[in-house]
Scaffold this active site. Structure first.
Site, PDB file in Angstrom:
ATOM      1  N   LYS A 189       0.804  -1.233   0.000  1.00  0.00           N
ATOM      2  CA  LYS A 189       0.000   0.000   0.000  1.00  0.00           C
ATOM      3  C   LYS A 189       0.835   1.281   0.000  1.00  0.00           C
ATOM      4  O   LYS A 189       0.397   2.301  -0.506  1.00  0.00           O
ATOM      5  CB  LYS A 189      -0.961   0.013   1.197  1.00  0.00           C
ATOM      6  CG  LYS A 189      -2.112  -0.976   1.061  1.00  0.00           C
ATOM      7  CD  LYS A 189      -3.093  -0.817   2.205  1.00  0.00           C
ATOM      8  CE  LYS A 189      -4.152  -1.881   2.178  1.00  0.00           C
ATOM      9  NZ  LYS A 189      -5.199  -1.673   3.185  1.00  0.00           N
TER      10      LYS A 189
ATOM     11  N   ASP B 160     -10.022   2.783   1.878  1.00  0.00           N
ATOM     12  CA  ASP B 160     -10.156   2.249   3.251  1.00  0.00           C
ATOM     13  C   ASP B 160     -10.752   3.313   4.157  1.00  0.00           C
ATOM     14  O   ASP B 160     -11.604   3.047   5.006  1.00  0.00           O
ATOM     15  CB  ASP B 160      -8.776   1.864   3.825  1.00  0.00           C
ATOM     16  CG  ASP B 160      -8.226   0.594   3.200  1.00  0.00           C
ATOM     17  OD1 ASP B 160      -9.031  -0.263   2.795  1.00  0.00           O
ATOM     18  OD2 ASP B 160      -6.983   0.466   3.126  1.00  0.00           O
TER      19      ASP B 160
ATOM     20  N   GLY C  79     -16.772  -4.867  11.540  1.00  0.00           N
ATOM     21  CA  GLY C  79     -15.596  -4.673  10.694  1.00  0.00           C
ATOM     22  C   GLY C  79     -15.851  -4.997   9.231  1.00  0.00           C
ATOM     23  O   GLY C  79     -15.268  -4.366   8.341  1.00  0.00           O
TER      24      GLY C  79
END
Ligand code: ATR
Length: 272
Positions: free
Chosen positions: A69, A105, A237
């Protein structure tokens, strides 16, 4: 879904990759909308050459996961300002103007939270200071929360706190955690197989708390079970995982994602 010479390819790259849930979600979405797209999981060690491959093969969209990432950023043509601030890219879109990196994200976590609560002016404590904590901290800050970080290794939380403009407390500072509105576990604690572990002592939680866990396996971690029993508002989550994929899907296909279909596919994989 019929794969033919006109199929547009998307993929997720990372290492390891064989447990990724992204192909399940994205392909379910393509099928539901009858799009001539296919999505694969590719194990990548050499990120520089993988990015050359994306260009030369004309791969339309790429999800990027651990450990690439950060390192992928140096090989892209443009980076979305929020991803630049966060310092991590989990999404690449291949356009006529080249490869552009995004961080979904952050948006995924914020969307998951906003389904349950407003964020502006809320006091939020993030437990953890890794990549996920970083994306969430920037997102919360942007939305006007008062962000506090607590981490096992305090020095890591201090670095992140400085970057984001957040406060930093000791992980043992129960009173500060208690006084917050939103509590987020952004560590891997509680993840299968160590499902009995939790970052918080039970007696900290009261029903006024909004509790989110980034761990999605199991779907309901010990932290979330405790929180639910105490009457807290809980955020699973898997919702963050789902919504980061929804944003990717829309960037890759320019179509509105079939959220329910993708959620059902994800939950089936998680054993619901
Ligand atoms: P990710 O990118 O998924 O966030 P990471 O960068 O490895 O993963 O970050 C993991 C986070 O979980 C870190 O904040 C880590 O704390 P340290 O900075 O002290 O390493 C935290 N973490 C992992 N295992 C933990 C444990 N058993 N107890 C408390 N915190 C833990």
């Amino acid at each position: 879904m019929k794969i033919n010479a006109k199929t547009t390819l998307c993929c997720v790259i990372g290492n390891p990759i064989e447990h990724s849930l992204s192909p399940t979600m994205h392909n379910a979405g393509y099928e539901a909308l009858d799009l001539n797209f296919a999505y694969l999981a590719l194990r990548v060690e050499d990120i520089k050459n993988a990015v050359s491959g994306i260009r030369s093969l004309g791969i339309r969209g790429v999800s990027v996961t651990i450990p690439h990432k950060k390192s992928v950023m140096a090989h892209l043509d443009a980076i979305d300002p929020l991803a630049k601030k966060i310092g991590a890219v989990n999404t690449i879109v291949n356009t006529n103007a080249g490869l552009k990196g995004y961080n979904t994200d952050c948006e995924g976590a914020i969307h998951a939270l906003e389904e349950r609560t407003s964020i502006k002016g809320k006091r939020a404590v993030i437990l953890g200071a890794g990549g996920a904590a970083r994306a969430i901290a920037f997102g919360l800050k942007e939305k006007g929360a008062i962000v506090t970080l607590a981490n096992r290794t305090r020095s890591n939380a201090e670095i992140l706190a400085k970057d984001v403009g957040a406060l930093c407390i000791d992980i043992s500072d129960k009173e500060s955690v208690k006084e917050s509105d939103i509590i987020i576990n952004a560590t891997s604690v509680g993840m299968s197989p160590l499902i009995e572990n939790t970052v918080l002592e039970e007696n900290i939680l009261t029903k006024t708390h909004i509790v989110m866990d980034i761990v999605y396996n199991p779907k309901e971690t010990k932290l979330l079970t405790t929180a639910r029993k105490k009457g807290c508002t809980i955020v699973y989550g898997y919702k963050m995982l789902l919504y980061q994929a929804i944003t990717q899907f829309e960037l890759f296909t320019s179509k509105k994602a079939p959220v329910e279909v993708m959620e059902t596919a994800l939950l089936e994989r998680l054993g619901e």
